[in-house]
Design an enzyme around this catalytic site. Structure first.
Site, PDB file in Angstrom:
ATOM      1  N   SER A  52      41.796  48.762  44.845  1.00  0.00           N
ATOM      2  CA  SER A  52      41.028  47.714  44.158  1.00  0.00           C
ATOM      3  C   SER A  52      39.756  47.295  44.877  1.00  0.00           C
ATOM      4  O   SER A  52      38.922  46.606  44.292  1.00  0.00           O
ATOM      5  CB  SER A  52      41.903  46.476  43.953  1.00  0.00           C
ATOM      6  OG  SER A  52      42.916  46.751  43.031  1.00  0.00           O
TER       7      SER A  52
ATOM      8  N   LYS B 117      36.609  48.025  43.164  1.00  0.00           N
ATOM      9  CA  LYS B 117      36.116  47.188  42.058  1.00  0.00           C
ATOM     10  C   LYS B 117      34.827  46.461  42.424  1.00  0.00           C
ATOM     11  O   LYS B 117      34.042  46.101  41.553  1.00  0.00           O
ATOM     12  CB  LYS B 117      37.199  46.173  41.664  1.00  0.00           C
ATOM     13  CG  LYS B 117      38.462  46.815  41.110  1.00  0.00           C
ATOM     14  CD  LYS B 117      39.582  45.784  40.950  1.00  0.00           C
ATOM     15  CE  LYS B 117      40.868  46.426  40.460  1.00  0.00           C
ATOM     16  NZ  LYS B 117      41.994  45.468  40.442  1.00  0.00           N
TER      17      LYS B 117
ATOM     18  N   TYR C 115      38.678  54.650  35.811  1.00  0.00           N
ATOM     19  CA  TYR C 115      39.322  53.613  36.616  1.00  0.00           C
ATOM     20  C   TYR C 115      40.255  54.210  37.670  1.00  0.00           C
ATOM     21  O   TYR C 115      40.194  53.849  38.849  1.00  0.00           O
ATOM     22  CB  TYR C 115      40.083  52.652  35.698  1.00  0.00           C
ATOM     23  CG  TYR C 115      40.852  51.598  36.434  1.00  0.00           C
ATOM     24  CD1 TYR C 115      40.191  50.514  37.020  1.00  0.00           C
ATOM     25  CD2 TYR C 115      42.232  51.676  36.575  1.00  0.00           C
ATOM     26  CE1 TYR C 115      40.891  49.543  37.718  1.00  0.00           C
ATOM     27  CE2 TYR C 115      42.937  50.705  37.267  1.00  0.00           C
ATOM     28  CZ  TYR C 115      42.269  49.647  37.842  1.00  0.00           C
ATOM     29  OH  TYR C 115      42.964  48.693  38.534  1.00  0.00           O
TER      30      TYR C 115
ATOM     31  N   TYR D   1      43.647  38.372  44.128  1.00  0.00           N
ATOM     32  CA  TYR D   1      44.620  38.110  43.077  1.00  0.00           C
ATOM     33  C   TYR D   1      45.077  36.648  43.163  1.00  0.00           C
ATOM     34  O   TYR D   1      44.258  35.751  43.309  1.00  0.00           O
ATOM     35  CB  TYR D   1      45.817  39.075  43.183  1.00  0.00           C
ATOM     36  CG  TYR D   1      45.373  40.513  43.231  1.00  0.00           C
ATOM     37  CD1 TYR D   1      44.619  41.044  42.185  1.00  0.00           C
ATOM     38  CD2 TYR D   1      45.665  41.334  44.317  1.00  0.00           C
ATOM     39  CE1 TYR D   1      44.182  42.364  42.227  1.00  0.00           C
ATOM     40  CE2 TYR D   1      45.242  42.660  44.342  1.00  0.00           C
ATOM     41  CZ  TYR D   1      44.504  43.155  43.294  1.00  0.00           C
ATOM     42  OH  TYR D   1      44.089  44.447  43.332  1.00  0.00           O
TER      43      TYR D   1
ATOM     44  N   VAL E 192      45.625  47.520  47.045  1.00  0.00           N
ATOM     45  CA  VAL E 192      47.061  47.665  47.189  1.00  0.00           C
ATOM     46  C   VAL E 192      47.413  48.757  48.220  1.00  0.00           C
ATOM     47  O   VAL E 192      48.558  48.879  48.660  1.00  0.00           O
ATOM     48  CB  VAL E 192      47.689  47.915  45.799  1.00  0.00           C
ATOM     49  CG1 VAL E 192      47.473  49.371  45.394  1.00  0.00           C
ATOM     50  CG2 VAL E 192      49.146  47.541  45.756  1.00  0.00           C
TER      51      VAL E 192
END
Lengths: 315, 315, 315, 315
Positions: free
Chosen positions: D70, D73, D197, D249, D267
């Site tokens: 992530s 991103k 993605y 998160y 992660v």
């Protein structure tokens, strides 16, 4: 459907049920959120059946009064329909709640409109609706008189200890009422509405009284014992429909599946059920299952339905 | 209960209903999420009743096939209960969903276990359960044969255009299946499961066929026309209970209140309803109400129930 | 970073901002849930900056008191950290709420533990925590003295009309408190806790007073004007972190993105913001945006940040 | 703020941190939803700091590539802002999510619009936005080139095993993408979007590469090592703001409170953090905490921030 045979058979059936359940008396969890409920002996068990033909069958503690709690919502709904007719559905929905019985989530999601008249928020709103033109005290008196009239029994009273206790510690219901008020969904002061609500939930009745009080729902709206016409045939059906879809909180689907009869449970361990055209049944056993409904009471009704063949989903 | 009179009466009743609804044909919103459904003429209306005595009554477009969509979930549930018995309830709940029919929220909240077999997630899970030991193609064939057997009609087929269209654009169902898979809740590959699901939803049937196919539920588990014993008396009741509490998505409570009969709707505008001991009914009108159930179909059933006195909540 | 030049520059900047916003005064929606807030003239606008070097800049209604409402939560949080230290995080979370500021949903989902000390439920819980060992009246007195000490101004008072009004009609906060109580999450009687909460929210302060009161957060925990050491350097940073992530309800991310400074808004239209190492800023404009934060106040801070180059996300 | 002293000091600090954490290596739970991540040795630990002045400090496994997941991103968001500017905020929100990182609930509640670009749904939507005018393969190539350019390192590659594995088993992300598609929220085919993605999440980088790639965010938008101007000063701040409020998160508030620096976790156990004006930092330790962020990585950053005095909430 295999029809139940006359009197001796029904008595034999509930005697059997009582005998089979006796080793399990005490199972389940007694409601403990107020002391008056918590100190009830979990091993009580009573059951009463009143047929539309007027026969009465009893077993166990059928003549011992207990706190009917949410079962009273059937009676206040009946009153509300009498006073305001179908207009009440602008204020309260009639869909199963799909979540815990006192959940506040759905209430917020839906702008303070309760899903149905049998979850706490909905019953509080019903109390608010029938308060119009009354003081709380007058209305509480009217509710008691109505239940006495339904059961044809002047000895039914409110347990004021229970009512006081709920008033002092019913935080979640106080939260629900204030929450609805914040959405402009209550017409009367919160304390008045809760005063009514806590008192009608504190009605103490025996299984026999409760079965008699519900008989009009089994008999097309008229109590065959007294000849009192309570509601129209259509309205009796509709109240039964609401009990079937919404009468057992988040366990309503399970009850419909296993028992197949409209019913309304209370956290005091009582259940009032209706076999349309046949009988009204009340059962009481204080231990609750995970849904907050009487564990052995549900089971007793499932056994009764299986043995009599009573089911609205028959033949 | 006021019993409906013989044949001429039921025919007169549905003729009346059709006449009264004719000015409103076209009301409601035709499902438009796939082109094959969107281009159906909203003004169709058909109704068929098959009594447990074997009489058949029809009105309007009762012989025109339409996409039964979610009504097919009753048939796959019946198959699943036949194959796995009550064990299926470890995988799927049986409580009303309390929210929109394809909602994914409850699914996450409950760790990927669908609330009941009639919401999309639940029916997808049921497809997965009955896939055990089969290829998707074999299972689809088995489902078609089962429905033909129920309706005693070899002409029932799947509309492959509809199935293809759902496969291509059924994003929400693809989401639901992958979501359950992410919780480890599917035993078979997502595409296999959805292949089965999209195909059984694409069954095309007429009102007459549908009413016949549901007759076993009105008659204690055995189709009185063919003598086929489909399920036990108890299982027929239980399927009816599920239809009553969960058969109309978030409008199940409303349908129970107004119509008072177990039923299952589909987004194609069909509803299959059951009057236990009396008849099986199918109605079709493509315009949907806000809950996603046939607007005029629900109304027609409400009128039928009122005029025949059919209600499980009677007498 | 382009450093703001000395005194004349900052004054020129806020004069410019005031001039540019003047045509828009009155935009936004004044909070109307209590009459005392609803009757405030929407066209007020004030702004004050106090630098860590001690210079003060003012524009518009910077000396007019207004109801600081939720901005007071920063002060009660500071008190709670002083009394109980990091233990408070066992009782209150410190994550952004991700939903409307008075939402009760998250609260139920998380068993009555509020997400952070700046949503209403969290601030009510903080009031409860600091009540230990006090009567409500004593604690309210202590809070007022603490704010006077921070701002070095004995004229700061509570607007008792506002407090009374909230007590009478703050249904949602009453609901929140009772809801937490029902989860066993409050140590003191609901009325005591809400008494404290409603009173500290009713503090009336001017922009100048507020900017001074927040200066310790811009200056490593010590008020450079008075030399009072209020909190440690680390604690000042942490309070700033909480303001940045949680200070503007469901608009916190937006404020961080556009303004880039820690801040806390109140429904009375005030915002207190902190430029660490540089200055403390207070702005007041009663019209609110969709998130419930001051519309022009947010904009003024965005303009100030852009023109001074102040941003914690610099250089 | 206590400024960190020159080179030897920073090296000493991270050496200390590594030494202190060594006994705890292996703590936390390695992501196991795909085998390629599950088989990483939990005892790895690496850290790299690149200052805006160009010094580089390393400790442990700082030169071992890991799956950045992530963290990527941040790079695709930067690309999307470059291509579409502030218009992207019509498609993706910028508020903290307030619930688990892959939660689908909020997504449904908000009609398929993701809360922010750092939750999975939001990043999938960002992939969709930057697909405009490209094939997935072209775009994946562009993303790789962009990251190489940021880090000034041509050796950065995608781990195609990881990408394949996610494609095969990333059920929840497949669900999210289909769910958004069902709301009409994706412009390109689901498989194309997920292809992009899954591949950018599968970028393998070392701590050193990652710290260099993030340096532009610490230095006002321009990489001081290469002189490449990547984004404007304002945009760098804004990306930092998003990392601070949404980068971890449902643990974003906790990270802001404890560490006080903008950061983005993955992660795979990596975290990229930014000390504006000072340095870019990357840390890697595969064991995750309850929020799904690197347990020891978060702790190492907390220790670094405490010892250097780096905090955006200073002084």
């Amino acid at each position: 459907m295999r029809e139940p045979k006359p009197q001796e058979d029904l008595q034999a059936i509930i005697d059997d049920i009582y005998r089979e359940l006796t080793p399990r008396l005490g199972e389940g969890k007694v409601a403990d959120y107020i002391p008056q409920l918590a100190r009830v002996d979990a091993r009580h068990f009573g059951m009463a059946i009143v047929t539309t033909g007027g026969e009465v069958y009893r077993v166990g503690d059928a003549e011992m009064p207990f706190s009917i709690q949410s079962i009273s919502k059937v009676f206040t709904l009946t009153l509300a329909l009498g006073k305001h007719g179908e207009n009440i559905w602008n204020r309260v929905g009639r869909e199963p709640s799909g979540s815990a019985f006192n959940s506040i989530v759905q209430l917020e999601h839906e702008g303070g409109k309760p899903r149905n008249p049998f979850i706490n928020a909905g019953a509080i709103r019903i109390s608010d609706l029938i308060l119009a033109g009354h003081t709380p005290k007058e209305l509480i008196g009217e509710i008691v008189r109505f239940v006495r009239y339904l059961a044809d029994d002047e000895n039914i009273v409110i347990d004021h200890e229970v009512a006081r206790s709920e008033t002092a510690t019913g935080y979640r219901n106080i939260a629900l009422a204030n929450f609805m008020r914040s959405f402009g969904r209550l017409d009367h002061p919160v304390e008045h509405v809760l005063g009514v609500y806590f008192h009608h939930c504190a009605l103490a009745m025996t299984c026999s009284q409760l079965a008699k009080a519900g008989l009009f729902l089994a008999a097309g709206g008229t109590n065959p014992l007294t000849g009192h016409s309570v509601v129209s045939r259509q309205r009796a059906r509709r109240i039964n429909a609401l009990m079937l879809t919404c009468g057992h909180y988040d366990g309503s689907g399970d009850f419909a599946y296993r028992v197949g009869l409209p019913g309304k449970s209370g956290v005091g361990g009582g259940i009032m059920a209706v076999a349309p055209g046949k009988a009204s049944i009340a059962v009481w056993s204080p231990g609750l299952n995970d849904y907050g409904n009487s564990l052995l009471g549900s089971l007793a009704l499932e056994m009764l339905a299986a043995r009599t063949g009573w089911s609205v989903f028959g033949p």
